[in-house]
Structure formats: structure tokens, C-alpha cells
Scaffold this motif. Structure first.
Motif, mmCIF file in Angstrom:
data_model
loop_
_atom_site.group_PDB
_atom_site.id
_atom_site.type_symbol
_atom_site.label_atom_id
_atom_site.label_comp_id
_atom_site.label_asym_id
_atom_site.label_seq_id
_atom_site.Cartn_x
_atom_site.Cartn_y
_atom_site.Cartn_z
ATOM 1 N N PHE A 1 42.508 39.353 50.096
ATOM 2 C CA PHE A 1 42.893 40.461 49.406
ATOM 3 C C PHE A 1 43.679 41.823 49.761
ATOM 4 O O PHE A 1 42.648 42.085 51.572
ATOM 5 N N THR A 2 44.536 42.540 49.718
ATOM 6 C CA THR A 2 45.392 42.750 50.484
ATOM 7 C C THR A 2 46.109 44.750 49.368
ATOM 8 O O THR A 2 45.600 44.144 48.398
ATOM 9 N N CYS A 3 46.257 45.159 50.328
ATOM 10 C CA CYS A 3 46.881 46.463 49.501
ATOM 11 C C CYS A 3 48.595 46.097 48.215
ATOM 12 O O CYS A 3 49.161 44.962 49.425
ATOM 13 N N PRO A 4 48.070 46.162 47.771
ATOM 14 C CA PRO A 4 49.673 45.561 46.608
ATOM 15 C C PRO A 4 51.019 45.967 47.008
ATOM 16 O O PRO A 4 50.894 47.112 47.918
ATOM 17 N N SER A 5 51.398 45.387 46.897
ATOM 18 C CA SER A 5 53.234 45.508 47.843
ATOM 19 C C SER A 5 53.887 46.234 47.860
ATOM 20 O O SER A 5 54.226 47.321 46.070
ATOM 21 N N ARG B 1 45.513 52.588 59.929
ATOM 22 C CA ARG B 1 44.946 51.277 59.711
ATOM 23 C C ARG B 1 43.859 51.056 59.357
ATOM 24 O O ARG B 1 44.230 49.272 59.268
ATOM 25 N N LEU B 2 43.179 52.297 59.229
ATOM 26 C CA LEU B 2 41.661 51.404 58.530
ATOM 27 C C LEU B 2 41.896 51.758 57.354
ATOM 28 O O LEU B 2 40.772 51.237 56.028
ATOM 29 N N PHE B 3 42.608 52.743 56.583
ATOM 30 C CA PHE B 3 42.210 52.830 55.157
ATOM 31 C C PHE B 3 43.134 51.457 54.470
ATOM 32 O O PHE B 3 44.191 51.316 54.839
ATOM 33 N N GLY B 4 41.983 51.280 53.499
ATOM 34 C CA GLY B 4 42.447 49.571 52.039
ATOM 35 C C GLY B 4 41.549 48.647 52.990
ATOM 36 O O GLY B 4 41.838 48.149 52.574
ATOM 37 N N CYS B 5 41.127 49.001 54.335
ATOM 38 C CA CYS B 5 40.770 47.189 54.835
ATOM 39 C C CYS B 5 39.784 47.839 55.768
ATOM 40 O O CYS B 5 39.709 47.282 57.683
ATOM 41 N N SER B 6 38.547 47.959 55.861
ATOM 42 C CA SER B 6 37.049 49.093 55.905
ATOM 43 C C SER B 6 36.454 49.265 55.681
ATOM 44 O O SER B 6 36.632 49.135 54.222
ATOM 45 N N SER B 7 35.293 48.985 56.358
ATOM 46 C CA SER B 7 34.397 48.813 55.230
ATOM 47 C C SER B 7 33.368 49.680 56.172
ATOM 48 O O SER B 7 33.434 51.115 57.154
ATOM 49 N N PHE B 8 31.810 50.684 55.812
ATOM 50 C CA PHE B 8 31.295 51.704 56.353
ATOM 51 C C PHE B 8 30.446 51.536 56.214
ATOM 52 O O PHE B 8 29.404 50.870 55.504
ATOM 53 N N HIS B 9 28.874 52.324 56.848
ATOM 54 C CA HIS B 9 27.813 52.664 56.061
ATOM 55 C C HIS B 9 27.057 53.733 55.349
ATOM 56 O O HIS B 9 27.512 54.497 55.369
ATOM 57 N N GLY B 10 26.567 53.019 54.190
ATOM 58 C CA GLY B 10 26.075 53.415 53.376
ATOM 59 C C GLY B 10 24.845 54.648 53.879
ATOM 60 O O GLY B 10 24.103 54.810 54.505
ATOM 61 N N LYS B 11 24.735 55.244 52.894
ATOM 62 C CA LYS B 11 23.222 56.369 52.697
ATOM 63 C C LYS B 11 21.636 55.572 54.025
ATOM 64 O O LYS B 11 21.601 56.150 54.865
ATOM 65 N N LYS C 1 40.390 53.087 46.819
ATOM 66 C CA LYS C 1 40.259 54.365 45.526
ATOM 67 C C LYS C 1 41.690 54.120 44.762
ATOM 68 O O LYS C 1 42.026 54.275 43.576
ATOM 69 N N PHE C 2 42.832 53.416 45.692
ATOM 70 C CA PHE C 2 44.314 53.891 44.897
ATOM 71 C C PHE C 2 44.542 51.930 44.410
ATOM 72 O O PHE C 2 45.576 52.141 43.815
ATOM 73 N N TYR C 3 44.048 52.045 44.469
ATOM 74 C CA TYR C 3 44.156 49.835 44.211
ATOM 75 C C TYR C 3 43.541 49.753 42.644
ATOM 76 O O TYR C 3 43.270 50.340 42.305
ATOM 77 N N PRO C 4 44.315 49.672 41.917
ATOM 78 C CA PRO C 4 44.935 49.315 40.554
ATOM 79 C C PRO C 4 43.522 48.796 39.564
ATOM 80 O O PRO C 4 43.044 47.453 39.669
ATOM 81 N N ALA C 5 42.741 49.626 38.886
ATOM 82 C CA ALA C 5 41.845 48.967 38.127
ATOM 83 C C ALA C 5 41.530 46.989 37.496
ATOM 84 O O ALA C 5 41.281 47.036 37.413
ATOM 85 N N HIS D 1 40.833 40.291 39.766
ATOM 86 C CA HIS D 1 40.323 39.394 40.523
ATOM 87 C C HIS D 1 39.096 38.344 39.986
ATOM 88 O O HIS D 1 38.854 38.594 39.088
ATOM 89 N N LYS D 2 38.746 37.061 40.710
ATOM 90 C CA LYS D 2 38.298 35.926 40.346
ATOM 91 C C LYS D 2 36.841 35.685 42.140
ATOM 92 O O LYS D 2 37.373 35.398 42.626
ATOM 93 N N PRO D 3 35.512 36.204 41.169
ATOM 94 C CA PRO D 3 34.960 36.727 40.153
ATOM 95 C C PRO D 3 35.953 38.798 39.751
ATOM 96 O O PRO D 3 36.685 39.096 40.922
ATOM 97 N N PRO D 4 35.875 39.653 38.981
ATOM 98 C CA PRO D 4 36.394 40.733 38.585
ATOM 99 C C PRO D 4 35.941 41.285 39.646
ATOM 100 O O PRO D 4 34.868 41.395 40.159
ATOM 101 N N LEU D 5 36.242 42.887 39.913
ATOM 102 C CA LEU D 5 36.234 43.548 40.479
ATOM 103 C C LEU D 5 36.452 45.199 40.100
ATOM 104 O O LEU D 5 36.651 45.088 39.330
ATOM 105 N N ALA D 6 35.158 45.748 40.339
ATOM 106 C CA ALA D 6 35.201 47.553 40.265
ATOM 107 C C ALA D 6 35.541 48.473 41.284
ATOM 108 O O ALA D 6 35.562 47.859 42.654
#
Length: 208
Positions: A31-35, A107-117, A127-131, A137-142
Motif C-alpha cells: 500500500f503506497t502513495c499513488p505515483s 516523511r510520515l504523511f501517508g505512511c503513519s498511524s495515530f492514537h485514537g480518542k 485523505k488524498f488517496y483516490p476513493a 483494493h481487495k478487500p475494498p478500503l474507504a
């Protein structure tokens, strides 16, 4: 070794470790950023912590001396109307003209996770990844948050946690918790490093 040199060495180590973690994520998930995307660079210029700007200034002095000199002399062609990062090149597929010197957030944008509430690790596609590409993707992502377990189940791994990485960088300069806009802090630090370099050369010659 000067304080600046120590910071550059430590930041270099952190960046190398981050690269290893991200490489593992890419290899496991595919899973990488679109070229050629670069959308995260548009209408965005990073604010930097002291350690990041020292590393960036050092990188420019070593790898883009003409750019470093222009910044130090206040002759770099800033466009006050342009909100995009000063190092963004829309004509290049790679876009960033100082890729090796870029800061943590880039370096982290697009390839990082975070702590939720609830404090638990979560991941969300950029957020810029094309819907459309996510849906294929298999399985589909959103464009939604995925729990740690969901992410591992779907992709096989979870990318590094952004705040954990950022805190390691912040710890290199204790007492400094504020950031400054790149275009404001970078020229100052370049001038400082150039002065340190000139002083060291002078001292070395005097000791010979």
C-alpha cells in the motif's frame, strides 16, 4: 563535535529507523502513495522543530549549496502569494526538491498511524488517496478509521505511529516544544551553521 553536529547525527539515525519501519510496511501491505501524487504538498508548508530545521539546513549546505546560500542571503525567490512549500516542484513526479532533507511530517504523511480518542492505535488512508483506488483494493478500503486489528487483518501490518516518532525528534532539543514556519526558521539556522563551519575551519587552521 558541535551541538548542531550531534543533533544532525541523531536525527539522521531517527530518519533511518523510520525508513526501515516504513519499508517493512510497504513490503507487507503493498500500500503506497499513488505515483506522482504530491497533493499533500499543495497549500501546505511545514512548521519545523529545532532538530528538524538543523538537519534540513545541514542537508542543504551539503547537497544544495546554492540554495543554502540564497536562503542565507535572503535572495531565495519566495512567492508571498504561494502557500505551497517553497521546495515543491509541480513539474517533477517526485515534487520535493529536498527529498533527503525533508522533515518528519513529510516523511510520515501517508505512511503513519495515530492514537485514537481511546488511546489505541488506529490507521486511516491518506485523505488524498483516490476513493476509486481504495474501492478497488481487495478487500475494498474507504476513507475511515481502521482499528489496529482491522488494519492488520486487511493489510497485514500497521505503519509507525506518528506521535511516537515526532516525540523522539522533539526529545533531541529538550525545552523546545514550539515550531516555526519553514521559511522563517530555515534561513536563520543556515546562517548559524555556516558561521559555525567558518569558525571551525579558522580554528583548525590556527591549530596547525
Amino acid at each position: 563535535m558541535t551541538r548542531s553536529e550531534e543533533i544532525v547525527e541523531k536525527v539522521s539515525f531517527l530518519y533511518a529507523e523510520l525508513e526501515k519501519l516504513q519499508k517493512d510496511w510497504y513490503e507487507k501491505t503493498k500500500f503506497t502513495c499513488p505515483s506522482g501524487c504530491g497533493s499533500c504538498c499543495i497549500d501546505f508548508e511545514p512548521d519545523l522543530y529545532e532538530a528538524e530545521v538543523i538537519y534540513m539546513a545541514d542537508w542543504l549546505i551539503k547537497n544544495r549549496p546554492e540554495t543554502a546560500e540564497a536562503l542565507a542571503q535572503d535572495s531565495f525567490p519566495f512567492d508571498p502569494e504561494r502557500k505551497t512549500c517553497i521546495f515543491f516542484d509541480p513539474e517533477s513526479d517526485y515534487h520535493c526538491t529536498i527529498y533527503g532533507g525533508r522533515p518528519f511530517i513529510c516523511r510520515l504523511f501517508g505512511c503513519s498511524s495515530f492514537h485514537g480518542k481511546n488511546g489505541k492505535t488506529v490507521w486511516k488512508p491518506c485523505k488524498f488517496y483516490p476513493a476509486e483506488k481504495l474501492s478497488q483494493h481487495k478487500p475494498p478500503l474507504a476513507h475511515r478509521q481502521y482499528t489496529f486489528k482491522e488494519t492488520v487483518a486487511i493489510l497485514g501490518a500497521v505503519p509507525p505511529v506518528m506521535i511516537d516518532i515526532m516525540e523522539q525528534g522533539l526529545s533531541l532539543c529538550p525545552g523546545q516544544s514550539e515550531t516555526e514556519p519553514l521559511r522563517e526558521c530555515l534561513p536563520k539556522i543556515i546562517r548559524k551553521l555556516l558561521m559555525e563551519k567558518a569558525f571551525n575551519i579558522h580554528e583548525t587552521r590556527n591549530s596547525e
